[in-house]
Write a protein that holds these residues in place. Structure first.
Motif, PDB file in Angstrom:
ATOM      1  N   VAL A  82       0.815  -1.216   0.000  1.00  0.00           N
ATOM      2  CA  VAL A  82       0.000   0.000   0.000  1.00  0.00           C
ATOM      3  C   VAL A  82       0.852   1.271   0.000  1.00  0.00           C
ATOM      4  O   VAL A  82       0.629   2.192  -0.797  1.00  0.00           O
TER       5      VAL A  82
ATOM      6  N   GLU B  31     -13.758  -1.505  -1.694  1.00  0.00           N
ATOM      7  CA  GLU B  31     -12.584  -2.292  -2.080  1.00  0.00           C
ATOM      8  C   GLU B  31     -11.362  -2.032  -1.188  1.00  0.00           C
ATOM      9  O   GLU B  31     -10.331  -2.702  -1.338  1.00  0.00           O
ATOM     10  N   ASP B  32     -11.464  -1.073  -0.259  1.00  0.00           N
ATOM     11  CA  ASP B  32     -10.396  -0.862   0.719  1.00  0.00           C
ATOM     12  C   ASP B  32     -10.537  -1.786   1.924  1.00  0.00           C
ATOM     13  O   ASP B  32      -9.670  -1.810   2.792  1.00  0.00           O
TER      14      ASP B  32
ATOM     15  N   ARG C  97     -13.458   3.280   0.195  1.00  0.00           N
ATOM     16  CA  ARG C  97     -14.330   2.548  -0.721  1.00  0.00           C
ATOM     17  C   ARG C  97     -14.468   1.112  -0.226  1.00  0.00           C
ATOM     18  O   ARG C  97     -13.630   0.623   0.548  1.00  0.00           O
TER      19      ARG C  97
ATOM     20  N   THR D  34       5.785  -5.969  -5.162  1.00  0.00           N
ATOM     21  CA  THR D  34       4.626  -6.782  -5.506  1.00  0.00           C
ATOM     22  C   THR D  34       4.807  -8.203  -5.000  1.00  0.00           C
ATOM     23  O   THR D  34       5.938  -8.683  -4.857  1.00  0.00           O
TER      24      THR D  34
ATOM     25  N   TYR E  79       3.260   5.492  -2.602  1.00  0.00           N
ATOM     26  CA  TYR E  79       1.903   4.958  -2.513  1.00  0.00           C
ATOM     27  C   TYR E  79       1.604   4.068  -3.715  1.00  0.00           C
ATOM     28  O   TYR E  79       2.079   4.304  -4.828  1.00  0.00           O
ATOM     29  N   ALA E  80       0.754   3.076  -3.474  1.00  0.00           N
ATOM     30  CA  ALA E  80       0.210   2.294  -4.573  1.00  0.00           C
ATOM     31  C   ALA E  80      -0.778   3.165  -5.349  1.00  0.00           C
ATOM     32  O   ALA E  80      -1.418   4.053  -4.786  1.00  0.00           O
ATOM     33  N   ASP E  81      -0.910   2.887  -6.637  1.00  0.00           N
ATOM     34  CA  ASP E  81      -1.826   3.675  -7.471  1.00  0.00           C
ATOM     35  C   ASP E  81      -3.244   3.667  -6.914  1.00  0.00           C
ATOM     36  O   ASP E  81      -3.959   4.669  -6.992  1.00  0.00           O
ATOM     37  N   ALA E  82      -3.659   2.541  -6.339  1.00  0.00           N
ATOM     38  CA  ALA E  82      -5.043   2.383  -5.869  1.00  0.00           C
ATOM     39  C   ALA E  82      -5.392   3.309  -4.710  1.00  0.00           C
ATOM     40  O   ALA E  82      -6.577   3.550  -4.443  1.00  0.00           O
ATOM     41  N   VAL E  83      -4.376   3.825  -4.003  1.00  0.00           N
ATOM     42  CA  VAL E  83      -4.660   4.644  -2.819  1.00  0.00           C
ATOM     43  C   VAL E  83      -4.075   6.059  -2.928  1.00  0.00           C
ATOM     44  O   VAL E  83      -4.381   6.905  -2.073  1.00  0.00           O
ATOM     45  N   ARG E  84      -3.272   6.292  -3.938  1.00  0.00           N
ATOM     46  CA  ARG E  84      -2.636   7.615  -4.063  1.00  0.00           C
ATOM     47  C   ARG E  84      -3.690   8.701  -4.173  1.00  0.00           C
ATOM     48  O   ARG E  84      -4.654   8.575  -4.904  1.00  0.00           O
TER      49      ARG E  84
END
Lengths: 119, 111
Positions: free
Chosen positions: A48, A89-90, A87, B101, A60-65
């Motif tokens: 994350v 998905e978090d 969200r 990853t 940061y990961a793209d999903a949380v930036r």
């Protein structure tokens, strides 16, 4: 003994906010990177965010930036993960992990803290 | 970087060996010459635990029945003789560059 203890998780509605804390002990906290990794229920591990030893470098990961912010207080041996605009998905167990010393990686893991995003 | 683990599941007889493969979509050799590929074990209901780092180095307290090998894009974790406490999911992890990853995981279970 290296210990990392996460807290601050719980149930939050979509769009809401939570702040996770990671309290460290058993090592010289200010010398280490700290990472957050999450694991959705029954799923695999996803990196994350991380923060360097003095707090000046953060990734940061793209999903949380743009929604999550990592910070640290070296006087309190604590790292924080501020999570906004949450969200569904978090939803996951969030683990705090110490960055390794002498090689690029991660070593000791906390027990994890569950964050559930649901109405 | 995508890490692909095989098999997804590995039923093993107690005392027999087990092997897990991890293949990377690109070389994991860092500019410093090291390859930052680790293996983690997650027992049921527990957080992950580091077993192996930099391909083949056992972490503190890890039994010597666990070994890692490989280079470049292909890596293997071997358990020489599986014990009951080895049941769980095993993940490979690269930390060569950000973002780190993980592989999708391999479940080791007893036949």
């Amino acid at each position: 003994e290296v210990q990392l203890v996460e807290s601050g998780g719980g149930l939050v509605q979509p769009g809401g906010s939570l702040r996770l804390s990671c309290a460290a002990s058993g090592f010289t906290f200010s010398n280490y990177w700290i990472h957050w990794v999450r694991q959705a229920p029954g799923k695999g591990l996803v990196w994350v965010s991380d923060i360097n030893s003095d707090g000046r470098s953060r990734n940061y990961a793209d999903a949380v930036r743009g929604r999550f912010t990592i910070s640290r207080d070296n006087d309190k041996n604590t790292v924080y993960l501020q999570m906004n605009s949450l969200r569904a998905e978090d939803t996951a167990v969030y683990f705090c992990i110490r960055g390794s010393k002498g090689w690029n990686g991660i070593d000791y893991w906390g027990q994890g803290n569950l964050v559930t995003v649901s109405s | 970087i995508v890490l692909t683990q095989t098999p997804l599941s590995s039923p093993v007889t107690l005392g027999q060996p087990a092997s897990i493969s991890c293949r990377s979509s690109q070389s994991l050799v860092h500019s410093d010459g090291n390859t930052y590929l680790s293996w983690l074990q997650q027992r049921p209901g527990q957080p992950p635990r580091l077993l192996i780092y930099k391909i083949s180095n056992r972490f503190s307290g890890v039994p010597d029945r666990f070994s890692g090998s490989g280079a470049g894009t292909d890596f293997t974790l071997k358990i020489s003789r599986v014990e009951a406490e080895d049941v769980g999911v095993y993940y490979c992890l690269h930390s060569t560059q950000s973002p780190f990853t993980f592989g999708g995981g391999t479940k080791v279970e007893i036949k």
